[in-house]
Design a protein around this motif. Structure first.
Motif, PDB file in Angstrom:
ATOM      1  N   LEU A 172       0.837  -1.134  -0.129  1.00 22.91           N
ATOM      2  CA  LEU A 172       0.041   0.084  -0.120  1.00 22.91           C
ATOM      3  C   LEU A 172       0.875   1.330  -0.001  1.00 22.91           C
ATOM      4  N   SER A 173       0.325   2.263  -0.522  1.00 22.55           N
ATOM      5  CA  SER A 173       0.895   3.723  -0.521  1.00 22.55           C
ATOM      6  C   SER A 173       0.732   4.299   1.041  1.00 22.55           C
ATOM      7  N   GLY A 174       1.565   5.186   1.137  1.00 28.09           N
ATOM      8  CA  GLY A 174       1.623   5.833   2.582  1.00 28.09           C
ATOM      9  C   GLY A 174       0.233   6.079   2.948  1.00 28.09           C
ATOM     10  N   GLY A 175      -0.693   7.017   2.168  1.00 32.78           N
ATOM     11  CA  GLY A 175      -2.004   7.217   2.499  1.00 32.78           C
ATOM     12  C   GLY A 175      -2.943   6.088   2.728  1.00 32.78           C
ATOM     13  N   MET A 176      -2.694   5.016   1.932  1.00 31.72           N
ATOM     14  CA  MET A 176      -3.273   3.919   2.226  1.00 31.72           C
ATOM     15  C   MET A 176      -2.947   3.249   3.527  1.00 31.72           C
ATOM     16  N   ARG A 177      -1.804   3.205   3.700  1.00 27.37           N
ATOM     17  CA  ARG A 177      -1.490   2.571   4.914  1.00 27.37           C
ATOM     18  C   ARG A 177      -1.840   3.513   6.234  1.00 27.37           C
ATOM     19  N   GLN A 178      -1.812   4.641   6.110  1.00 30.12           N
ATOM     20  CA  GLN A 178      -2.288   5.504   7.184  1.00 30.12           C
ATOM     21  C   GLN A 178      -3.962   5.449   7.332  1.00 30.12           C
ATOM     22  N   ARG A 179      -4.370   4.998   6.121  1.00 28.30           N
ATOM     23  CA  ARG A 179      -6.059   4.567   6.240  1.00 28.30           C
ATOM     24  C   ARG A 179      -6.223   3.382   7.132  1.00 28.30           C
ATOM     25  N   ALA A 180      -5.416   2.217   6.731  1.00 26.53           N
ATOM     26  CA  ALA A 180      -5.451   1.139   7.224  1.00 26.53           C
ATOM     27  C   ALA A 180      -5.216   1.045   8.724  1.00 26.53           C
ATOM     28  N   MET A 181      -4.260   1.933   9.095  1.00 26.76           N
ATOM     29  CA  MET A 181      -4.314   1.880  10.647  1.00 26.76           C
ATOM     30  C   MET A 181      -5.283   2.510  11.162  1.00 26.76           C
ATOM     31  N   ILE A 182      -6.043   3.692  10.349  1.00 22.73           N
ATOM     32  CA  ILE A 182      -7.222   4.185  11.021  1.00 22.73           C
ATOM     33  C   ILE A 182      -8.403   3.258  11.156  1.00 22.73           C
ATOM     34  N   ALA A 183      -8.304   2.501  10.015  1.00 24.44           N
ATOM     35  CA  ALA A 183      -9.633   1.303  10.017  1.00 24.44           C
ATOM     36  C   ALA A 183      -9.269   0.524  11.168  1.00 24.44           C
ATOM     37  N   MET A 184      -7.997   0.089  11.422  1.00 28.12           N
ATOM     38  CA  MET A 184      -7.806  -0.571  12.525  1.00 28.12           C
ATOM     39  C   MET A 184      -8.211  -0.146  13.998  1.00 28.12           C
ATOM     40  N   ALA A 185      -7.797   1.118  13.969  1.00 28.74           N
ATOM     41  CA  ALA A 185      -8.223   1.947  15.377  1.00 28.74           C
ATOM     42  C   ALA A 185      -9.693   1.906  15.855  1.00 28.74           C
ATOM     43  N   ILE A 186     -10.390   2.227  14.483  1.00 25.48           N
ATOM     44  CA  ILE A 186     -11.708   2.487  14.780  1.00 25.48           C
ATOM     45  C   ILE A 186     -12.735   1.004  14.548  1.00 25.48           C
TER      46      ILE A 186
END
Lengths: 345, 326
Positions: A172-186
């Motif tokens: 994943l790109s940087g932005g996608m990874r950040q989204r993935a981390m948010i997905a995990m957190a929420i």
């Protein structure tokens, strides 16, 4: 305007209208140093109401991140010592055992970091990592966890969530990874999300996408956010209240617009005025002389005193957080006399 | 300094080629600050590296004062390139952790073999004072300095060989706002004092608008708009510039913020396989048939203001503009 009223000694609650979700009262953190204890954060008092987004700002080394980590129970157990109270829904987090922490961390409290690559495990797929979080907190089957992980990925705006579910972080790109981390957190629908510089490493266009996602999530699910950032622009755009930290202390608090227009602490004013957008093109930028002292070197006077243009003799004593207005606090005894410039003056 | 139709390509294995910079022609006038903005992967750093001869153009020419440095003999090039210095984002990576600050700053002079050791030490110390690092820092190591102090050391080092142009590649990106203001002030003073020309590469629009005379916007290896700095914010003529400007968060009260933000969908397409025609068309709200068929050329629509968009004259009139994203 109410007369200055000291709130540090007897911690009065800064917000009175809604029962706060998070109520930090006189938080102090110290670490074991080589020859003495080093206090890194002292007398930190602020609150976050349910669904509210509060920005925690200040330069590097002001104690923002350490405060966030303390809220997550992520500081090393050995060597760290705490004072005060960290109340989440009225329960003091500082009294929890590690087992109790595990039940809340990830479930009631989520956290996202600046660098998603170091928060994601490279050898598991995105979906497996979200699923693991879900199955830790809920008694659900693998299939259900998979469905909910895909839902979470969709909620943060990841296109083709089914395919990304089985992708590894490096794909994943940087932005996608950040989204993935948010997905995990929420994924476990925390009541409070602590976002520590969540977009600092990203391009502005991607940053705009991520802050939109966070804003929507908060509006839809009523999730509250503590947004830690050094970027005053970003904080003003995302948060309804601002808490400024300097040298391990909260020095100012207030509604965002009010803080921007009428800062009540010289440090906040200095930070705002040093932004290039508020000086005529090519003009000399006002900056704050000196630098943030290191923990261990914090003076016993007003901690900002040696960098402050408004410093007087009276500043040579310890300052307390004073109430200077409706939901307005400043750790400066001169704040009533000073007419500090904000973003428009 | 100018670049003429410069392209930089990198082989990425299996015969595939990545075009990082594609047919870029810019002119930087002596003594000006030229700002270059764009997302990561747009090729802005590669252009900067090509200008200081760290990257050789695959096509096109770089002209330093009308001379092509790559036409020079190796020994001449070594001497010539001293005039073209670069400062990077991360001073930790730029300073050798095992060298004292003085030695790091003096090193370019040591390499150049200029003067006696005492002269070189003196010049390094003078520059340390000039950039606001007292001589007390001379014998310290990089880890003993703060980020801002390290960046000052990097600036002093770039100045030792009396350059005429300095490329600042995200030189203030990692610094706190107050320190950032100090460094920007310092760079402005040094420009006055030494008649320096800057190529300022950054993703921070507030910074670039503040210090630049001219701003160029890059997207996927190409310059898509270039304008005098005081014109760009109000009079942009490219939908990408508009999106970039509107994405920049400003510290203003809610009532005074620009009423809409354009949030671009998707991400930068792969530079290995850029879209046909206009490269921005896959994310552009105004794209039509012609955008896919034909690559727009940079056209001068106002004095010193060029843009590469088929719809430059009309897109800002589009009523859909008010609606936000696509």
């Amino acid at each position: 305007m109410t007369s200055p009223e000291q709130i540090s000694a007897a911690p009065a609650r800064p917000r009175t209208d809604a029962a706060p979700l998070l109520d930090v009262r006189g938080l102090g953190i110290s670490f074991a140093g080589p020859d003495k204890r080093i206090s890194v954060v002292r007398d930190v008092t602020f609150s976050v109401a349910p669904g509210e987004c509060v920005g925690l700002v200040g330069e590097s080394g002001c104690g923002k991140t350490v405060t966030g980590l303390a809220l997550m129970g992520l500081l090393p157990v050995h060597g760290s010592r705490f004072e005060g109270q960290l109340l989440l829904d009225g329960e003091d987090l500082l009294t929890l055992s590690e087992a109790q922490w595990r039940k809340r961390r990830g479930r009631r409290l989520g956290m996202i970091f600046q660098e998603p690559m170091s928060a994601l495990d490279p050898v598991f797929t995105i979906g497996e990592q979200i699923g693991e979080t879900l199955r830790t907190h809920f008694r659900i089957s693998r299939r259900e966890a998979r469905d909910r992980a895909i839902e979470a990925l969709e909620a943060v705006g990841i296109s083709e969530p089914v395919r990304r579910h089985d992708a590894y972080p490096h794909e994943l790109s940087g932005g996608m990874r950040q989204r993935a981390m948010i997905a995990m957190a929420i994924s476990c629908e925390p009541a409070l999300l602590i976002a520590d510089e969540p977009t600092t490493a990203l391009d502005v266009t991607v940053q705009a996408q991520i802050t939109d996602v966070l804003g929507e999530l908060s509006a839809r699910s009523g999730m509250a956010m503590l947004f830690i950032s050094h970027d005053l622009g970003l904080v003003s755009q995302t948060c309804s209240r601002i808490v400024t930290m300097y040298a391990g202390e909260v020095v100012e608090m207030g509604e965002t617009d009010d803080v921007l227009l009428k800062p009540r602490h010289p440090y906040t004013s200095g930070l705002l005025r040093s932004l290039p957008s508020f000086t005529q093109r090519k003009g000399r930028l006002p900056s704050i002389p000196g630098r943030v002292p290191r923990p261990g070197d914090f003076p016993e006077t007003c901690r900002f005193q040696d960098r402050c243009a408004h410093s007087r003799e009276g500043c040579l004593t310890r300052q307390h957080l004073l109430r200077v207005g409706e939901q307005r606090f400043s750790r400066c005894h001169r704040s009533e006399d000073l007419d500090l410039p904000g973003v428009l003056s | 300094m100018s670049t003429r139709n410069v392209s930089v390509r990198f082989p990425v294995g299996r015969g595939r080629v990545l075009t990082a910079v594609d047919d870029v022609s810019i002119e930087i006038r002596r003594g000006e600050t030229f700002g270059l903005i764009g997302e990561s992967g747009s090729g802005k750093s590669t252009i900067g590296r090509a200008i200081v001869c760290l990257e050789r153009p695959s096509e096109g020419t770089i002209l330093h004062d009308g001379r092509d440095p790559h036409a020079l003999r190796a020994s001449e090039l070594r001497r010539h390139r001293r005039q073209y210095q670069i400062i990077f984002q991360d001073p930790n990576a730029a300073l050798d952790p095992r060298m004292t600050i003085l030695k790091s700053i003096r090193e370019p002079l040591d390499v150049a073999g200029e003067g006696s050791r005492a002269d070189r030490d003196q010049r390094a110390r003078d520059l340390m004072n000039r950039v606001g690092l007292g001589e007390g820092f001379a014998d310290l190591y990089p880890h003993q300095l703060s980020g801002g102090q390290k960046q000052r050391a990097c600036i002093a080092r770039a100045l030792t060989v009396r350059p005429s142009l300095i490329v600042c590649d995200e030189a203030v990106a990692a610094l706190d706002v107050s320190i950032q203001a100090d460094i920007l002030n310092l760079l402005a003073e040094l420009q006055q004092e030494f008649g320096l020309t800057y190529l300022f590469i950054t993703h921070n629009i507030g910074v670039v608008e503040h210090i630049s005379d001219t701003i160029a916007v890059m997207y996927l290896g190409q310059i898509i708009e270039i304008a005098p700095a005081d014109r760009l914010a109000e009079h942009f003529l490219h939908p990408y510039t508009q999106a970039l400007l509107s994405a920049e968060p400003v510290a203003l009260p809610s009532g005074m913020r620009p009423d809409h933000r354009i949030v671009l969908e998707g991400e930068l397409p792969s530079p290995m396989d850029p879209p046909s025609g206009c490269r921005f068309r896959t994310r552009c709200r105004f794209a039509t048939g012609i955008c896919a068929a034909e690559a727009p050329k940079l056209r001068e629509l106002a004095p010193g203001h060029r843009t590469a968009c088929h719809h430059a004259e009309t897109f800002r009139l589009d009523p859909n503009l008010k609606e936000g994203s696509q």
